[in-house]
Every structure is written in structure tokens, then in C-alpha cells.
Motif scaffolding. Structure first.
Motif, PDB file in Angstrom:
ATOM      1  N   GLY A 329       7.299 -22.378 -17.667  1.00  0.00           N
ATOM      2  CA  GLY A 329       8.035 -21.560 -16.713  1.00  0.00           C
ATOM      3  C   GLY A 329       7.890 -20.067 -16.931  1.00  0.00           C
ATOM      4  O   GLY A 329       8.781 -19.305 -16.598  1.00  0.00           O
ATOM      5  N   SER A 330       6.750 -19.626 -17.500  1.00  0.00           N
ATOM      6  CA  SER A 330       6.596 -18.210 -17.794  1.00  0.00           C
ATOM      7  C   SER A 330       5.782 -17.480 -16.736  1.00  0.00           C
ATOM      8  O   SER A 330       5.472 -16.309 -16.890  1.00  0.00           O
ATOM      9  CB  SER A 330       5.915 -18.036 -19.165  1.00  0.00           C
ATOM     10  N   ARG A 331       5.421 -18.170 -15.679  1.00  0.00           N
ATOM     11  CA  ARG A 331       4.589 -17.547 -14.663  1.00  0.00           C
ATOM     12  C   ARG A 331       5.370 -16.479 -13.900  1.00  0.00           C
ATOM     13  O   ARG A 331       6.545 -16.641 -13.614  1.00  0.00           O
ATOM     14  CB  ARG A 331       4.091 -18.625 -13.691  1.00  0.00           C
ATOM     15  N   LYS A 332       4.687 -15.408 -13.563  1.00  0.00           N
ATOM     16  CA  LYS A 332       5.297 -14.300 -12.823  1.00  0.00           C
ATOM     17  C   LYS A 332       4.479 -14.064 -11.561  1.00  0.00           C
ATOM     18  O   LYS A 332       3.268 -13.913 -11.623  1.00  0.00           O
ATOM     19  CB  LYS A 332       5.340 -13.044 -13.690  1.00  0.00           C
ATOM     20  N   CYS A 333       5.148 -14.063 -10.408  1.00  0.00           N
ATOM     21  CA  CYS A 333       4.485 -13.793  -9.144  1.00  0.00           C
ATOM     22  C   CYS A 333       5.011 -12.475  -8.583  1.00  0.00           C
ATOM     23  O   CYS A 333       6.213 -12.221  -8.613  1.00  0.00           O
ATOM     24  CB  CYS A 333       4.735 -14.921  -8.139  1.00  0.00           C
ATOM     25  N   ALA A 334       4.082 -11.640  -8.094  1.00  0.00           N
ATOM     26  CA  ALA A 334       4.452 -10.332  -7.535  1.00  0.00           C
ATOM     27  C   ALA A 334       3.983 -10.247  -6.091  1.00  0.00           C
ATOM     28  O   ALA A 334       3.049 -10.951  -5.682  1.00  0.00           O
ATOM     29  CB  ALA A 334       3.823  -9.211  -8.364  1.00  0.00           C
ATOM     30  N   ARG A 335       4.625  -9.402  -5.314  1.00  0.00           N
ATOM     31  CA  ARG A 335       4.251  -9.242  -3.910  1.00  0.00           C
ATOM     32  C   ARG A 335       2.826  -8.701  -3.790  1.00  0.00           C
ATOM     33  O   ARG A 335       2.400  -7.832  -4.561  1.00  0.00           O
ATOM     34  CB  ARG A 335       5.213  -8.301  -3.198  1.00  0.00           C
ATOM     35  N   ILE A 336       2.111  -9.214  -2.788  1.00  0.00           N
ATOM     36  CA  ILE A 336       0.766  -8.735  -2.519  1.00  0.00           C
ATOM     37  C   ILE A 336       0.811  -7.281  -2.064  1.00  0.00           C
ATOM     38  O   ILE A 336      -0.021  -6.463  -2.432  1.00  0.00           O
ATOM     39  CB  ILE A 336       0.091  -9.630  -1.458  1.00  0.00           C
ATOM     40  N   SER A 337       1.823  -6.948  -1.253  1.00  0.00           N
ATOM     41  CA  SER A 337       2.011  -5.566  -0.827  1.00  0.00           C
ATOM     42  C   SER A 337       3.489  -5.203  -0.964  1.00  0.00           C
ATOM     43  O   SER A 337       4.359  -6.028  -0.695  1.00  0.00           O
ATOM     44  CB  SER A 337       1.543  -5.372   0.620  1.00  0.00           C
ATOM     45  N   THR A 338       3.751  -3.987  -1.367  1.00  0.00           N
ATOM     46  CA  THR A 338       5.122  -3.544  -1.601  1.00  0.00           C
ATOM     47  C   THR A 338       5.892  -3.409  -0.295  1.00  0.00           C
ATOM     48  O   THR A 338       5.342  -2.949   0.719  1.00  0.00           O
ATOM     49  CB  THR A 338       5.128  -2.179  -2.316  1.00  0.00           C
ATOM     50  N   LEU A 339       7.154  -3.837  -0.304  1.00  0.00           N
ATOM     51  CA  LEU A 339       8.001  -3.669   0.872  1.00  0.00           C
ATOM     52  C   LEU A 339       8.450  -2.219   0.965  1.00  0.00           C
ATOM     53  O   LEU A 339       9.034  -1.680   0.031  1.00  0.00           O
ATOM     54  CB  LEU A 339       9.225  -4.589   0.768  1.00  0.00           C
ATOM     55  N   ASP A 340       8.138  -1.588   2.098  1.00  0.00           N
ATOM     56  CA  ASP A 340       8.530  -0.183   2.227  1.00  0.00           C
ATOM     57  C   ASP A 340       9.084   0.156   3.609  1.00  0.00           C
ATOM     58  O   ASP A 340       9.409   1.318   3.877  1.00  0.00           O
ATOM     59  CB  ASP A 340       7.350   0.738   1.901  1.00  0.00           C
ATOM     60  N   CYS A 341       9.209  -0.854   4.480  1.00  0.00           N
ATOM     61  CA  CYS A 341       9.763  -0.666   5.826  1.00  0.00           C
ATOM     62  C   CYS A 341       8.885   0.230   6.707  1.00  0.00           C
ATOM     63  O   CYS A 341       9.269   0.555   7.829  1.00  0.00           O
ATOM     64  CB  CYS A 341      11.178  -0.077   5.780  1.00  0.00           C
ATOM     65  N   GLN A 342       7.710   0.672   6.198  1.00  0.00           N
ATOM     66  CA  GLN A 342       6.832   1.528   6.994  1.00  0.00           C
ATOM     67  C   GLN A 342       5.753   0.732   7.722  1.00  0.00           C
ATOM     68  O   GLN A 342       5.098   1.239   8.612  1.00  0.00           O
ATOM     69  CB  GLN A 342       6.151   2.571   6.071  1.00  0.00           C
ATOM     70  N   ARG A 343       5.555  -0.500   7.325  1.00  0.00           N
ATOM     71  CA  ARG A 343       4.543  -1.337   7.951  1.00  0.00           C
ATOM     72  C   ARG A 343       5.226  -2.508   8.639  1.00  0.00           C
ATOM     73  O   ARG A 343       6.423  -2.735   8.472  1.00  0.00           O
ATOM     74  CB  ARG A 343       3.542  -1.828   6.919  1.00  0.00           C
ATOM     75  N   ASP A 344       4.452  -3.240   9.414  1.00  0.00           N
ATOM     76  CA  ASP A 344       4.999  -4.389  10.125  1.00  0.00           C
ATOM     77  C   ASP A 344       5.337  -5.489   9.131  1.00  0.00           C
ATOM     78  O   ASP A 344       4.481  -5.927   8.356  1.00  0.00           O
ATOM     79  CB  ASP A 344       3.994  -4.905  11.155  1.00  0.00           C
TER      80      ASP A 344
END
Length: 496
Positions: A329-344
Motif C-alpha cells: 500500500g505504498s503506491r502514490k498517485c499524482a494528478r497528470i495536470s495540476t488543478l488551477d481553475c484556468q483550464r477546462d
């Protein structure tokens, strides 16, 4: 004539003795203690109270068990202070407390009621609850000065509360036995977490080992779909207390919830005509129910060869052997692109799961799901949303912020809930494309099957088998080529 008063006195004493005998069936009074070797039985003959030992141990404990299943001990008084001989006595002391005395009349255990009771009596109820009350007052729950239901051992009986008295700060929770033959407090506890929406969890010390999903007004998410057939779950929340309990749906079926010495919560049933318990379920059921098994922003799928998958819109942020990471259970998943409310950005529905833990969240009970989506969209750090209450048509807004931890894809027998995860619009288009491909495959297979049925109906068996195998291979190759070309065209159109 002089013998009449003597007859009256005799009758009075006789009636009084009958009254005391009837009390002795299920009660303890200052004049009627219980010695080791004696027992009390509740009026319905369901529960029995007395002294017991387990296995080869010579330690003696005072407890309550099912009369027709003596091995099923549901409550123990002196878990931390066992007697080592057969001279224990349970009685009512001078101030009205229920006390356990050893051979030298020293108090080994006490109910510790501070207020003096004038006419104390302890009674074993048909529910399995041992209550201490004033014999001169009414017999409703408000008259109880102490009750065993407020001090659970490792078993939750119907009507017993698991939770908090919000005024006194007292918590009622289960504690495992140390071993199968040792009822002293063990390593594990089972409690109600009232942080945000309440859920039930198993802990080892201060470390959370497993949890249900949050209470959604109907059930705890991620629990077996057995409700309304054996028991009814109930969550009570008012200004005085918050607790979980359950009641029987059918009085001909007994059920108990226990926390065993290995840290598993198990539910058993027993039918009136039997004296054996049958296990309905045990949790954790599989590796996915271990808390945070797949790390953050991943979903655990017990039926897959690789049990951990990053959520759509996320990718692995950890290098190394994925099989080892999945196991521990040590796996870490990160967003492909950061949420910034500037993109769709949009929200991807993930149906029928155990909702993530409420680590960072916001609850707005007055909002519906559409309003909740709008509220989450406005906050750039809002990572997911869902209904907080599933009763009726659904209501309430539950929003998650930051990482999403402990999501499980549930099998059909488990009760799950929908969540909507924030992702880039490109991920929504990818999901839509995958669904179209699946529908196309199904439609092609159905059409071919219908046509072939009429075309080869007159052929012999061997000819039909050879033809169908070759045709399936051709369909697979052609369909795969068609879908690849279609996918490339869609990608090209999107990037343009």
C-alpha cells in the motif's frame, strides 16, 4: 383464637419467601449474592450470568453468556482482575454498588456508582443487559444507575450503543480479547468516528486498520447488503449523544457483532431451533479493506491481478516494483495536470465505491447534487464531491480536498456510493471514447450472432465449429483495426 396471629405471620413469611425466590431467578440483592458455581438466568432463558474460565486457564471471570451457547461470552466484568480460585462472590455493597469480592472480601471489581442507592437490585434483562437500579423506582431505562451495556467488552448486542455521550465525553467501544482463552483487553478496538460524517473503524492502538464508508442516512458505505433481512442499522445523533446500534428484524433470529483477537469484526446469526452460530461476514474481507492499501488517489480492486490502479486523471508518482508497492500500500498517485481553475475541467463519476476517508472535507447539508457540483467547481482545491445523504432521492453536499485515500471498488454484495472526481476535460473525452468502443463491440457481436444463426443453421456440427472459429478471428482483427483508426482520428480532431 390465639393461633390466628401466628398463622398470619406464617403466611406473610411464606409469601415473602416466594417473592424472594422469584427475584432470585434473574436478580442480585444484598441478601442474595451469587457465588462461584451459581448462575442467574434472564426471564426469557436467553442469557446466563455467573463465573467462568476458558481453556486450560484457572483464572475465573464474572460474565454473561448465551444460555444455549455457553462458549459465547458477551460481557466480562473483571477483564483486568481475574480471580485465581473458586471463592469469588458478586453482591451489592453497603453504598449500593455491584461488587466482586475475592476470598478475603477485598473488592476486585465494582460498578463505581457515586450516588448511594436506597434499595439496590441488579437484574439480568432479556436483552443481555445487566442493570443496577433502585427497586422502589420504576423499571424504565431512566431509573438505571449503572448498566453493562455502557461498558462493552468484545461483543455488540442488539440495542447496545457504540459511540459517544456528548455531554459527559464517555465513549462506548469494543475491545478485543487478548487471546481466545484470555478475555483481558487485547490490541484492537472497534469504534465510531464522529469527525464529520460518522463511520466505524478498527484500530490497533492509535493506528487505523480498516474502516467503513461514512454513514449516508441509510447505511455505512462498504458494508454487506444484509440489511432488512437480519438486522436494521441505526445511527442516532442529538445534542446529548451520537451512537450506532442495530435492532433485530426477526425475533426468531439472533445476531451479534464481535471483534476477535486478530482484529476482525465478525457478524454471526443463530436461529431459534439451533444452538450453533453461522458467520454472515467478517471484515476486513480482503487485502483491499486494509486502510489506505493503495495509497493516495488510487482505487483498490481485489479481483484484479494488479489490485491498485491510479484514478483516472492520475499517474504513478512512485518508482520501483509496483507489485511490492501494491502489496504494502505504498503506491502514490499524482494528478497528470495540476488543478488551477484556468483550464477546462469537469467531473468523472465513479459509481458504487467505498467513499474516501474524510481527511480534508466540507459538508453542506442544504445543497443538492447539482448545487454541490457548482460549489466544488468554484474551489480550485476541491478534488471530488458526492451526496452526503442517500435517503429519499438524495441530498447534502460532501466535498473532498487534497488527496483521496482508501477508495475501494466494491463487489455486488457490498453497498457502495457514487463520487464525482475532478479531472481535465481530456479525461472525460477519453472515458466517453472507451464507452463507445465497448458499445460498438457488443453491437457487432450481437449482429454477427443473429446473422450467422440463420446462415449456417443447415450445416453439420463440425463445419459450423470450424467456420465460427475462423470468423471470430477475422472479426477480432478487423474490429481492432477499425477502433485504432477511429481512435486516432478522434485524438487528431481533439488536438487540432
Amino acid at each position: 383464637m390465639e393461633s390466628l396471629p401466628l398463622l398470619t405471620i406464617f403466611c406473610t413469611l411464606f409469601i415473602s419467601s416466594l417473592h424472594n425466590l422469584s427475584l432470585a431467578a434473574d436478580t442480585i440483592t444484598p441478601d442474595l449474592p451469587i457465588k462461584d458455581g451459581q448462575t442467574l438466568i434472564s426471564s426469557s432463558q436467553t442469557f446466563e450470568l455467573g463465573f467462568f474460565s476458558r481453556g486450560t486457564s484457572k483464572n475465573r471471570y464474572f460474565g454473561i453468556w448465551y444460555k444455549k451457547s455457553p462458549e459465547t461470552v458477551v460481557w466480562v466484568a473483571n477483564r483486568n482482575s481475574p480471580l485465581t480460585d473458586l471463592f469469588g462472590v458478586i453482591t451489592i455493597g453497603n453504598k449500593g454498588n455491584l461488587v466482586l469480592l475475592n476470598e478475603t472480601k477485598n473488592v476486585i471489581w465494582s460498578s463505581n456508582v457515586s450516588r448511594i442507592i436506597a434499595r439496590p437490585v441488579a437484574q439480568l434483562l432479556d436483552s443481555g443487559n445487566l442493570v443496577l437500579r433502585d427497586n422502589g423506582s420504576s423499571r424504565n431505562t431512566e431509573s438505571y444507575r449503572w448498566q453493562s451495556f455502557d461498558h462493552p467488552s468484545d461483543t455488540l448486542l442488539p440495542g447496545m450503543k457504540l459511540g459517544w455521550n456528548l455531554k459527559s465525553g464517555q465513549e462506548s467501544y469494543l475491545t478485543s480479547w487478548r487471546s481466545i482463552n484470555d478475555p483481558s483487553p487485547g490490541e484492537f478496538t472497534y469504534r465510531l468516528d464522529i469527525h464529520g460524517l460518522p463511520d466505524l473503524f478498527i484500530a490497533s492502538g492509535s493506528v487505523k486498520k480498516a474502516r467503513t464508508g461514512p454513514w449516508n442516512g441509510v447505511f455505512f458505505g462498504g458494508t454487506p447488503n444484509l440489511h432488512n433481512s437480519v438486522f436494521q442499522p441505526i445511527l442516532v445523533h442529538n445534542e446529548d449523544e451520537m451512537y450506532y446500534m442495530y435492532r433485530l428484524v426477526n425475533n426468531s433470529v439472533s445476531t451479534i457483532l464481535t471483534l476477535d483477537q486478530s482484529g476482525s469484526v465478525e457478524r454471526f446469526v443463530m436461529y431459534d431451533q439451533n444452538s450453533e452460530w453461522t458467520m454472515l461476514y467478517s471484515t476486513p474481507m480482503d487485502v483491499c479493506e486494509n486502510y489506505g492499501q493503495c495509497g493516495a488517489n488510487a482505487i483498490c480492486k481485489a479481483r484484479k491481478s494488479t489490485i491498485c490502479e491510479c484514478l483516472q486523471g492520475f499517474r504513478s508518482a512512485t518508482e520501483g516494483d509496483l507489485d511490492i508497492q501494491n502489496l504494502f500500500g505504498s503506491r502514490k498517485c499524482a494528478r497528470i495536470s495540476t488543478l488551477d481553475c484556468q483550464r477546462d475541467e469537469g467531473f468523472l463519476k465513479l459509481p458504487g465505491i467505498k467513499l474516501p476517508d474524510l481527511l480534508e472535507f466540507r459538508l453542506i447539508e442544504s445543497m443538492d447534487l447539482k448545487e454541490c457540483e457548482a460549489e466544488c467547481s468554484k474551489n480550485c482545491s476541491c478534488s471530488a464531491f458526492g451526496n452526503s445523504n442517500l435517503s429519499g432521492s438524495g441530498s447534502g453536499c460532501l466535498m473532498w480536498f487534497g488527496d483521496l485515500v482508501d477508495i475501494i471498488q466494491l463487489p455486488g454484495r457490498m453497498m457502495g456510493q457514487d463520487i464525482h472526481i475532478r479531472v481535465p476535460v481530456s479525461e472525460l473525452a477519453s472515458t466517453s471514447n472507451s464507452k463507445r468502443k465497448k458499445r460498438l463491440k457488443i453491437a457487432l457481436a450481437a449482429s454477427v450472432s443473429t446473422l450467422l444463426g440463420s446462415f449456417i443453421s443447415g450445416w453439420n456440427l463440425k463445419a459450423r465449429e470450424v467456420f465460427l472459429v475462423r470468423l471470430q478471428m477475422d472479426i477480432y482483427r478487423n474490429t481492432k483495426h477499425f477502433l485504432t483508426v477511429s481512435s486516432n482520428r478522434e485524438v487528431g480532431s481533439h488536438t487540432a
